[in-house]
Design an enzyme around this catalytic site. Structure first.
Site, PDB file in Angstrom:
ATOM      1  N   GLY A   1      73.340 -29.598 -98.197  1.00 40.26           N
ATOM      2  CA  GLY A   1      72.723 -30.147 -99.403  1.00 40.26           C
ATOM      3  C   GLY A   1      71.302 -30.618 -99.160  1.00 40.26           C
TER       4      GLY A   1
ATOM      5  N   GLY B   1      69.427 -32.156-101.444  1.00 37.59           N
ATOM      6  CA  GLY B   1      69.074 -33.085-102.518  1.00 37.59           C
ATOM      7  C   GLY B   1      68.414 -34.325-101.920  1.00 37.59           C
TER       8      GLY B   1
ATOM      9  N   GLY C   1      69.690 -37.120-100.665  1.00 34.02           N
ATOM     10  CA  GLY C   1      70.287 -37.625 -99.431  1.00 34.02           C
ATOM     11  C   GLY C   1      70.033 -36.699 -98.253  1.00 34.02           C
TER      12      GLY C   1
ATOM     13  N   VAL D   1      78.215 -23.363 -99.087  1.00 33.68           N
ATOM     14  CA  VAL D   1      79.267 -23.751 -98.134  1.00 33.68           C
ATOM     15  C   VAL D   1      80.607 -23.723 -98.861  1.00 33.68           C
ATOM     16  CG1 VAL D   1      80.155 -25.647 -96.730  1.00 33.68           C
ATOM     17  CG2 VAL D   1      77.704 -25.125 -96.717  1.00 33.68           C
TER      18      VAL D   1
ATOM     19  N   GLU E   1      67.986 -40.819-122.489  1.00 33.70           N
ATOM     20  CA  GLU E   1      66.722 -40.076-122.358  1.00 33.70           C
ATOM     21  C   GLU E   1      66.700 -38.867-123.290  1.00 33.70           C
ATOM     22  OE1 GLU E   1      67.014 -39.017-118.269  1.00 33.70           O
ATOM     23  OE2 GLU E   1      65.988 -40.801-117.545  1.00 33.70           O
TER      24      GLU E   1
ATOM     25  N   ASP F   1      75.752 -38.963-103.767  1.00 33.34           N
ATOM     26  CA  ASP F   1      76.702 -38.971-104.892  1.00 33.34           C
ATOM     27  C   ASP F   1      78.113 -38.568-104.473  1.00 33.34           C
ATOM     28  OD1 ASP F   1      74.600 -39.647-106.476  1.00 33.34           O
ATOM     29  OD2 ASP F   1      74.682 -37.888-107.783  1.00 33.34           O
TER      30      ASP F   1
END
Ligand SMILES: Cc1cc2nc3c(=O)[nH]c(=O)nc-3n(C[C@H](O)[C@H](O)[C@H](O)COP(=O)(O)OP(=O)(O)OC[C@H]3O[C@@H](n4cnc5c(N)ncnc54)[C@H](O)[C@@H]3O)c2cc1C
Length: 478
Positions: A13, A15, A17, A81, A172, A301
């Site tokens: 990932g 992202g 993190g 993955v 939003e 997350d």
């Protein structure tokens, strides 16, 4: 050449993190392989801007390979993955297995349809660039189809845009769609009046922005109403179909339905064999490793960890980034034979934007609403956006939009079909279909409200039904 084994860290990932972990480990004596199923990192907090035609995809996303360029110990692989073999320490891709000494899983989460995945085609959520472009397509297409239909004298559908979920993303989207209909498109159509578009925000809980303090929730609701958004709390959606949202027996016809509710962790979490919570997030140890496997970390997350007060940490970018940095730190400590440290989240505050000069901000006990909160939101997001070019372009785009109300990315790409468009009730309904609608709503509407339904002929009945909340003498309760 000493032949010394250099530990291999595999990160799943790219992202918030995963990228942070890679950057922090970039100067350590490790080999890093970062795997992502996309070639780009997406700055998700600004996805709604792409969905509402304010920004283009390239302005809020950047190639992961480019972000990590210059770090010779980082290899970036494009691939999805599928699974892990924790005993053999392998990450499984469709065509190859990748060995690791340390594994960091940062595969994130997505929206959840509360067990009703069949609603997804009718109510797209917002997680990826592709989702944002699909939402943009539907929003802009709805106006075009309404104009074409009205221009051909074939009646007009009720342009209801329904957003399900009153968290930051729902707020939003609702605020920006209100601005688009009331300002951006206001004078561009001849046969329809975009200003009459109803933007309806449905929240199942008692208040919007439930993770913020109550006064900020109230302020956000008030700011949304000023923008022309109808906010309905305690509104439990029981069904979504191609042309309507249902709340029990109450049907709300809408050509555009957007989903901003629920969280479902990446399915990769369950493949680790560790305990997970109801959303599929992995219950991690205090050092972010999983029970029984100190070499495997889960962050962002996808991880579930409580703070010192026993509250589960929120799924926000700062948590993911701090967890990425903390995990890199603990791997470093392992390599130096030092004891690991527990993770502690430092909460710098929360910001949610609502629209032009409208936002709420919570910095500890300091609660701010309106223009100052919006300015803080703007600068924080510019600051964290990746790439100087993107920051500059976004700043210029926002300044331009602020001054002119223009949105520069109003392109309809892909199909020109809108799910359920032909099923939407029109103002020129036959008596027959008006009767059907009437029976769908029940004789008096929910809770005996809207008693005028059907009182003055079939055509009028249909019209009243479509403006259901507006016609009621008392506030609409779902
Ligand atoms: C619309 C929206 C608005 C948001 N607004 C805010 C905000 O204003 N402020 C805030 O703090 N937070 C916000 N968030 C939340 C924030 O974006 C997340 O908390 C953050 O992205 C979590 O980081 P992460 O690294 O855990 O996961 P992500 O950033 O989601 O990254 C996960 C990565 O894993 C990759 N991946 C997933 N599965 C696989 C697989 N099987 N194989 C390979 N790669 C895989 C994905 O492609 C992705 O790149 C928002 C989120 C959304 C969706």
């Amino acid at each position: 050449m000493t032949g010394e084994h250099i530990p291999r860290v595999v990160i799943v990932g790219g992202g918030f993190g995963g990228l942070q972990a890679a950057r922090k480990l970039a100067h350590s004596r490790v080999r890093i392989t970062l795997i992502d199923r996309k070639n780009h990192h997406t700055f998700q907090p600004l996805l709604y801007q792409v969905a509402t035609a304010g920004l283009s995809p390239g302005e809020i996303a950047a190639p992961i390979r480019w972000i990590l360029r210059g770090h010779k110990n980082i290899e970036v692989l494009l691939g999805e993955v599928q699974d892990f073999d924790l005993e053999k320490r392998l990450v499984k891709l469709p065509d190859t297995d990748i060995p690791y000494d340390y594994l960091i899983v940062a595969a994130g989460a997505s929206h959840a349809y509360f067990g009703h995945d069949e609603w997804e085609p009718f109510a797209p959520g917002l997680k990826t660039i592709e989702d944002a472009l699909e939402i943009r397509r539907r929003v802009l297409l709805a106006f075009e189809l309404a104009e074409r239909q009205a221009a051909s004298g074939d009646g007009q559908v009720a342009l209801n845009f329904v957003i399900v979920g009153g968290g930051p993303t729902g707020v939003e989207l609702a605020g920006t769609l209100a601005e688009i209909s009331r300002r951006v498109l206001a004078n561009e159509f001849l046969s329809i009046d975009p200003k009459s578009t109803r933007i309806i925000l449905l929240e199942g809980g008692p208040r919007i922005l439930p993770t913020y303090a109550e006064d900020l929730s109230r302020s956000a609701e008030e700011q949304l109403r000023q923008l022309g958004v109808e906010v309905h709390t305690s509104a439990l959606v029981t069904k979504v179909d191609a042309a309507a949202v249902w709340m029990g027996e109450t049907q709300l016809p809408a050509p555009v339905i957007l989903w901003a509710a629920g969280v479902s962790a990446s399915p990769l979490g369950r493949k680790l064999g560790a305990p997970v919570d109801r959303a599929g997030r992995v219950l991690v140890n205090w050092d972010l490793s999983i029970p029984g496997h100190p070499e495997v970390f889960v962050i962002g997350d996808l991880a579930s960890l409580k703070d010192d007060q026993g509250k589960t940490l929120p799924g926000v970018a700062p948590v993911a980034m701090q967890e990425g940095a903390a995990t890199a730190g603990n791997i470093e400590r392992d390599l130096h034979g030092e004891a690991r440290q527990n993770f502690h989240y430092f909460d710098k505050g929360n910001l949610a934007t609502i629209g032009r000069a409208a936002a709420v901000a919570q910095f500890g006990k300091l609660h701010i609403s309106g223009f100052v909160a919006w300015l803080s939101w703007l600068f924080v997001h510019i600051f964290f956006l990746i790439g100087f070019r993107n920051r500059l372009i976004v700043l210029i785009q926002w300044a331009w939009s602020y001054l002119t109300y223009e949105r520069g990315a109003r392109l309809i790409t892909g199909s020109q079909d809108l799910p359920g468009w032909t099923e939407l009730p029109k103002e020129k309904e036959s008596a027959d279909s008006a009767e059907k609608l009437k029976s769908a709503y029940g004789p008096t509407g929910p809770d005996g409200m809207c008693k005028r339904i059907g009182a003055s002929g079939a055509g009028a009945a249909t019209k009243v039904l479509m403006r259901f909340p507006v016609c009621c003498h008392q506030p609409w309760k779902i």
